[in-house]
Design an enzyme around this catalytic site. Structure first.
Site, PDB file in Angstrom:
ATOM      1  N   THR A 252       0.866  -1.179   0.000  1.00 29.29           N
ATOM      2  CA  THR A 252       0.000   0.000   0.000  1.00 29.29           C
ATOM      3  C   THR A 252       0.909   1.238   0.000  1.00 29.29           C
ATOM      4  O   THR A 252       2.059   1.163   0.435  1.00 29.29           O
ATOM      5  CB  THR A 252      -0.879   0.054   1.262  1.00 29.29           C
ATOM      6  OG1 THR A 252      -0.003   0.083   2.397  1.00 29.29           O
ATOM      7  CG2 THR A 252      -1.782  -1.148   1.368  1.00 29.29           C
TER       8      THR A 252
ATOM      9  N   GLU B 199      -6.013  -3.737  -0.463  1.00 31.19           N
ATOM     10  CA  GLU B 199      -6.260  -4.872   0.436  1.00 31.19           C
ATOM     11  C   GLU B 199      -7.419  -5.746  -0.051  1.00 31.19           C
ATOM     12  O   GLU B 199      -7.684  -6.800   0.501  1.00 31.19           O
ATOM     13  CB  GLU B 199      -6.594  -4.363   1.844  1.00 31.19           C
ATOM     14  CG  GLU B 199      -5.392  -3.812   2.605  1.00 31.19           C
ATOM     15  CD  GLU B 199      -5.142  -2.324   2.369  1.00 31.19           C
ATOM     16  OE1 GLU B 199      -5.586  -1.809   1.320  1.00 31.19           O
ATOM     17  OE2 GLU B 199      -4.506  -1.686   3.223  1.00 31.19           O
TER      18      GLU B 199
ATOM     19  N   LYS C  84     -14.704  17.331  11.322  1.00 35.65           N
ATOM     20  CA  LYS C  84     -15.732  17.340  12.358  1.00 35.65           C
ATOM     21  C   LYS C  84     -15.950  18.781  12.795  1.00 35.65           C
ATOM     22  O   LYS C  84     -15.061  19.406  13.360  1.00 35.65           O
ATOM     23  CB  LYS C  84     -15.313  16.458  13.533  1.00 35.65           C
ATOM     24  CG  LYS C  84     -16.507  15.957  14.283  1.00 35.65           C
ATOM     25  CD  LYS C  84     -16.215  14.679  15.031  1.00 35.65           C
ATOM     26  CE  LYS C  84     -17.541  14.081  15.489  1.00 35.65           C
ATOM     27  NZ  LYS C  84     -17.404  13.054  16.459  1.00 35.65           N
TER      28      LYS C  84
ATOM     29  N   TRP D 129     -20.303  15.681  11.251  1.00 33.43           N
ATOM     30  CA  TRP D 129     -19.348  15.392  10.190  1.00 33.43           C
ATOM     31  C   TRP D 129     -19.694  16.123   8.903  1.00 33.43           C
ATOM     32  O   TRP D 129     -20.853  16.202   8.512  1.00 33.43           O
ATOM     33  CB  TRP D 129     -19.326  13.889   9.885  1.00 33.43           C
ATOM     34  CG  TRP D 129     -18.594  13.123  10.933  1.00 33.43           C
ATOM     35  CD1 TRP D 129     -17.636  13.605  11.769  1.00 33.43           C
ATOM     36  CD2 TRP D 129     -18.778  11.756  11.258  1.00 33.43           C
ATOM     37  NE1 TRP D 129     -17.195  12.605  12.593  1.00 33.43           N
ATOM     38  CE2 TRP D 129     -17.876  11.464  12.305  1.00 33.43           C
ATOM     39  CE3 TRP D 129     -19.590  10.736  10.768  1.00 33.43           C
ATOM     40  CZ2 TRP D 129     -17.772  10.204  12.860  1.00 33.43           C
ATOM     41  CZ3 TRP D 129     -19.487   9.484  11.311  1.00 33.43           C
ATOM     42  CH2 TRP D 129     -18.589   9.203  12.363  1.00 33.43           C
TER      43      TRP D 129
END
Ligand code: AMP
Length: 540
Positions: free
Chosen positions: A185, A330, A439, A444
């Protein structure tokens, strides 16, 4: 009671054998540094794959050894995919766009024994070779004639390396759970982590990727992956296309070059392609500036980062329908795909647009759920947003030689690090990376929604929204944009443009014009770097 069916392992060798007998004449066309239009058939490719497997065996490579590639999308890289994995070794694709220190870390962490590299990366390996104790030799992906001068130890050119070898090879019987390939990754935090794919995960992923309501591949298709073979196996296309017999067009190092892409699409009649939003932006810009057309190209997959509707509409103007996909390294990478259903086709244009920008439904083989901070499942109501978890046979169960605990919980669910909602029809909407969430006043804000909305403004070339510290609200959104070519946007007009398109309290506190936005090695906006850049910014 056991079933009485044959216990045939699902291996990449089986894809190769099938393509080599049933689809021998399907073509692979590639751009390489030494040939702008190399053309041969799957039959030719697999003959050379057997020669390469002999060369690997003669070099002392055995089952389980890792062999690194630093290479673009082309036929020699394709040959490595098959020879290495089918001989029982692990094809470790390395992203050449990573920082040199990361490449060095990755090669040493994987303990690669040989490195196969494009001529372009010779200087990089020359600098690094003395710090790569496990690497015994290098093979440059070119011919004797085109071999660059170098001071690499034990270094060969690819054509001579395989040239004298027999084209018969006894492929070993592999277990379907044997490792086949490895991809790290990009590691925006900490060291890159290795995802070790197996033969079984690769075959199942390729099979589902080719299904009608996913890539819908057929033997008549001409597929051009503009997603790199060094990052998550070009989203599986180097396996799905041979499995089905589709023609493969591989654009080499020219992946963001509109002119080369248009030439290849028109010359080879490419009708299906895959890429991240940046690639499609480059193609649309080129088409608009040059006035050229791409009549054969009907469908593209777009994913890897948030996809603005304005980009999909710009592609549609050129006769190209974009389908959104979501996934990650993944996950091999396919998780969900947004295909057009009959219901969707009957909807109004506005309804279609509202649906098509979502990340689609999870494909068979991948289960999904969203959870709150206490790991409790949230309803699939299209409103609740939570951490997205997945599981399935091509989702990683742990990282290669991991130094840290994996992201898999005790119930076997993998934490994607994405925030998302799922609606009653199973449609996934990615709202943010957990670490990019803003936030504000306890609520959010989705940076992705703001970015997608602002990209519709004709003066905006690229946009990113980050959270900046705020005394009263904890965080507030800041909009950073790169102007479109030749445009001089007005910051206030850009913010005013967002009114009515997003909740009023989501409107960023400021808009800043920049020449460039930092990107990661996989072409995504690096919000970590942007946050660092603007950490002291206070809106006036
Ligand atoms: P990578 O492992 O480098 O391929 O990155 C995977 C990440 O890219 C995901 O976890 C998402 O954050 C992001 N991503 C991939 N596809 C999409 C999409 N369609 N919309 C939004 N984000 C996406």
């Amino acid at each position: 009671m056991h079933g009485l069916m044959m216990d045939m392992p699902l291996t990449i060798t089986s894809i190769m054998r099938h393509a080599d007998t049933v689809h021998r004449d399907s073509e692979i066309v590639s751009v390489t540094a030494d040939n702008l239009q190399h053309r041969y058939s799957y039959g030719d490719a697999f003959r050379r794959v057997r020669q390469l497997a002999n060369a690997l065996a003669k070099s002392g490579l055995v089952m389980g050894d890792r062999i690194a590639t630093l290479a673009w999308n082309d036929y020699r890289h394709f040959e490595l995919y098959y020879a290495v994995s089918c001989a029982g070794q692990v094809c470790h694709t390395v992203n050449p766009r990573l920082f040199p220190e990361q490449i060095e870390y990755i090669l040493n962490h994987a303990e690669d024994r040989w490195v196969f590299l494009d001529p372009m990366f010779v200087p990089l390996m020359e600098q690094m070779q003395n710090r790569l104790p496990s690497v015994e030799g290098f093979v440059v992906l070119t011919s004797q004639q085109n071999m660059p001068s170098h001071n690499l130890r034990n270094c060969h050119n690819y054509e001579s390396f395989i040239g004298a070898q027999a084209d018969i090879f006894e492929w070993p019987d592999l277990h379907e759970n044997d490792a086949s390939s490895l991809c790290y990754t990009s590691g925006t935090t900490g060291n890159p982590k290795g995802v070790l794919y197996s033969h079984r995960s690769t075959v199942l992923h390729s099979l589902v990727g080719a299904l009608p309501d996913v890539m819908n591949l057929s033997v008549d298709d001409v597929v051009m992956p503009i997603v790199p073979m060094f990052h998550v196996n070009a989203w599986g296309t180097a396996y799905s296309a041979p499995m089905i017999g589709s023609k493969l067009v591989l654009p080499g190092a020219k992946m963001a070059d509109g002119e080369t892409l248009v030439r290849l699409i028109n010359a080879e009649k490419v009708n299906y392609s895959l890429g991240v939003p940046t690639i499609w932006l480059a193609l649309v810009n080129y088409l608009e500036l040059s006035g050229e057309t791409v009549k054969s190209l009907k469908t593209v997959v777009v994913g890897g980062s948030a996809v603005p509707l304005s980009l999909m509409q710009a592609l549609e103007k050129h006769g190209i329908w974009a389908n959104v996909a979501w996934g990650m390294t993944e996950m091999s990478p396919l998780g969900s795909y947004n295909y057009q259903t009959a219901d969707m086709r009957r909807s109004t244009r506005q309804q279609i647009d509202q649906i098509r920008i979502k990340a689609g439904r999870n494909v068979f083989g991948v289960e999904m759920k969203i959870v709150d901070q206490n790991d409790q499942s949230l309803p699939r109501d299209g409103q609740s947003s939570g951490l997205l978890k997945v599981r399935g046979p091509w989702v990683c169960s742990g990282y290669y030689r991991a130094e840290e605990p994996t992201a898999v919980d005790t119930d076997g669910w993998f934490d994607t690090g994405d925030m998302a909602s799922i609606d009653g029809q199973g449609m996934l909407t990615i709202t943010d990376r957990v670490k990019d969430v803003i936030k504000s006043g306890g609520e959010w804000i989705s940076s992705i929604d703001i970015e997608n909305a602002v990209m519709a403004h004709p003066h905006v070339g690229e946009a990113a929204v980050i959270g900046i510290a705020h005394e009263q609200w904890t965080e507030r959104p800041l909009l950073v944009i790169v102007p479109a070519d030749g445009a001089t946007p007005d910051e206030d007009a850009i913010l005013a443009f967002l009114k009515g398109k997003i909740a009023s309290w989501w409107i960023p506190d400021a808009c800043i014009l920049v020449d460039n936005i930092p990107h990661t090695a996989t072409g995504k906006i690096s919000k970590k770097d942007l946050r660092e850049q603007f950490k002291d910014f206070t809106p006036s």
